[in-house]
Design a protein around this motif. Structure first.
Motif, PDB file in Angstrom:
ATOM      1  N   ASP A  52      42.203  17.750  28.948  1.00  0.00           N
ATOM      2  CA  ASP A  52      41.241  17.638  27.856  1.00  0.00           C
ATOM      3  C   ASP A  52      39.837  17.898  28.396  1.00  0.00           C
ATOM      4  N   ALA A  53      39.327  19.106  28.172  1.00  0.00           N
ATOM      5  CA  ALA A  53      38.009  19.481  28.692  1.00  0.00           C
ATOM      6  C   ALA A  53      36.888  18.690  28.036  1.00  0.00           C
ATOM      7  N   ALA A  54      37.143  18.111  26.880  1.00  0.00           N
ATOM      8  CA  ALA A  54      36.104  17.348  26.176  1.00  0.00           C
ATOM      9  C   ALA A  54      35.982  15.925  26.690  1.00  0.00           C
ATOM     10  N   ASN A  55      36.905  15.506  27.530  1.00  0.00           N
ATOM     11  CA  ASN A  55      36.894  14.142  28.052  1.00  0.00           C
ATOM     12  C   ASN A  55      36.286  14.142  29.449  1.00  0.00           C
ATOM     13  N   PRO A  56      35.286  13.312  29.719  1.00  0.00           N
ATOM     14  CA  PRO A  56      34.662  13.318  31.039  1.00  0.00           C
ATOM     15  C   PRO A  56      35.546  12.762  32.145  1.00  0.00           C
ATOM     16  N   ALA A  61      45.206  13.992  29.537  1.00  0.00           N
ATOM     17  CA  ALA A  61      46.165  14.817  28.803  1.00  0.00           C
ATOM     18  C   ALA A  61      45.459  15.686  27.771  1.00  0.00           C
ATOM     19  N   PRO A  62      45.877  16.936  27.619  1.00  0.00           N
ATOM     20  CA  PRO A  62      45.234  17.830  26.655  1.00  0.00           C
ATOM     21  C   PRO A  62      45.631  17.498  25.230  1.00  0.00           C
ATOM     22  N   PRO A  63      44.895  18.012  24.259  1.00  0.00           N
ATOM     23  CA  PRO A  63      45.359  17.900  22.874  1.00  0.00           C
ATOM     24  C   PRO A  63      46.697  18.626  22.700  1.00  0.00           C
ATOM     25  N   LYS A 139      57.069  23.764  20.140  1.00  0.00           N
ATOM     26  CA  LYS A 139      56.176  22.955  19.322  1.00  0.00           C
ATOM     27  C   LYS A 139      55.852  21.665  20.064  1.00  0.00           C
ATOM     28  N   ALA A 140      54.587  21.269  20.030  1.00  0.00           N
ATOM     29  CA  ALA A 140      54.154  20.027  20.658  1.00  0.00           C
ATOM     30  C   ALA A 140      53.986  18.954  19.595  1.00  0.00           C
ATOM     31  N   ARG A 141      54.665  17.837  19.801  1.00  0.00           N
ATOM     32  CA  ARG A 141      54.597  16.708  18.864  1.00  0.00           C
ATOM     33  C   ARG A 141      54.212  15.475  19.674  1.00  0.00           C
ATOM     34  N   PHE A 142      53.006  14.984  19.486  1.00  0.00           N
ATOM     35  CA  PHE A 142      52.509  13.862  20.282  1.00  0.00           C
ATOM     36  C   PHE A 142      53.350  12.614  20.067  1.00  0.00           C
ATOM     37  N   MET A 143      53.753  11.971  21.181  1.00  0.00           N
ATOM     38  CA  MET A 143      54.579  10.770  21.154  1.00  0.00           C
ATOM     39  C   MET A 143      53.723   9.602  21.652  1.00  0.00           C
TER      40      MET A 143
END
Length: 276
Positions: A52-56, A61-63, A139-143
């Motif tokens: 996740d590039a938006a997290n410092p 983990a990425p979106p 497909k990515a499904r967040f768990m």
């Protein structure tokens, strides 16, 4: 969950993916090492940038959309069997395994012994860059059950219900005898956490210990394998090794605190313990 080089050689339909990431060795280039030698037909995950590039915080983990896009670029389809391996000292294929599971892909295993075992057996090696095939439909499904954030871990500790937190860092880092290498991050560990340095889950040759032996390592530090476990480390990389070990034992109720000590140790309000 674990396959051998012989299994890979006999099962040409599986997707082979190199998940090498030199998390604590910034001077090393994982892609360059992949191009210098890899399992024939393997693709390069680029785990360093699959974050996740938006997290410092480091290596978060990425979106789901980013993970899905990366898998599709590698040609991974729904239902594909995926075999992960690495040549990193911190066994980073386990981190990739957790990401696959975090996003709902369960047909994923590790090459036991990694690329070192592949080479030790004298098997064929390819060199040079590899063209990513694209066209995948995975497909990515967040768990959410497989991850914890700082608020959730804080709530676990506040509930005082004997939360089982297991830290994969070295004994010196865990105790506070060794200072954290990250600026502004305190030394020590979370209150009540147990310490299981990740190397204890491997044999001397780099292969995983048998499931029963892994379970004994957990019991030796007081973990009740009938109750949920949350793992942590410096930045969520080696904590993934502990999760894979738990899964090897057949345990299913586990999760990873992704911010790990790089987040917890930097926050002024989080409780910390030290035995140094």
């Amino acid at each position: 969950m674990l396959v051998t080089p012989a299994w890979i050689a006999a099962n040409g339909d599986a997707k082979i993916i190199d998940a090498t990431y030199y998390a604590l060795e910034p001077d090393r280039d994982a892609r360059a090492d992949f191009e210098a030698g890899h399992i024939p037909g393997a693709l390069f995950l680029d785990l360093e940038h699959l974050a996740d590039a938006a997290n410092p915080l480091p290596s978060m983990a990425p979106p789901a959309a980013q993970f899905e896009e990366r898998l599709r670029a590698l040609g991974v389809n729904e239902g594909d069997a995926v075999i992960l391996y690495d040549q990193a000292p911190h066994k980073t294929a386990a981190r990739a395994w957790w990401l696959f599971r975090l996003f709902g892909l369960t047909r994923v295993a590790l090459l036991d012994g990694g690329f070192a075992r592949w080479k030790a057996e004298g098997r064929a090696i390819e060199t040079g860059p590899v063209v990513e095939p694209g066209g995948g439909d995975a497909k990515a499904r967040f768990m959410p059950a497989l991850a914890r954030n700082v608020a959730q871990v804080t709530a676990m500790l506040d509930a005082d219900e004997g939360a089982q937190i297991v830290d994969a860092r070295s004994a010196a880092r865990f105790s506070g005898a060794e200072l954290d290498p990250r600026p502004g991050v305190a030394s020590g560990h979370m209150p009540g956490a147990a310490n299981l340095p990740y190397g204890r889950l491997f044999e001397a040759d780099g292969n995983w210990k048998a499931p029963g032996a892994v379970a004994e390592e957990y019991r030796a530090i007081g973990v009740d394998l009938e109750r949920p476990v949350v793992t942590t480390c410096g930045s969520g990389i080696t904590a993934s090794i502990l999760l894979f070990g738990l899964a090897l034992t057949g345990k299913a109720d586990w999760a990873l605190y992704d911010g790990s000590w790089s987040e917890w140790g930097a926050l002024p309000g989080t409780p910390k313990e030290s035995v140094a």
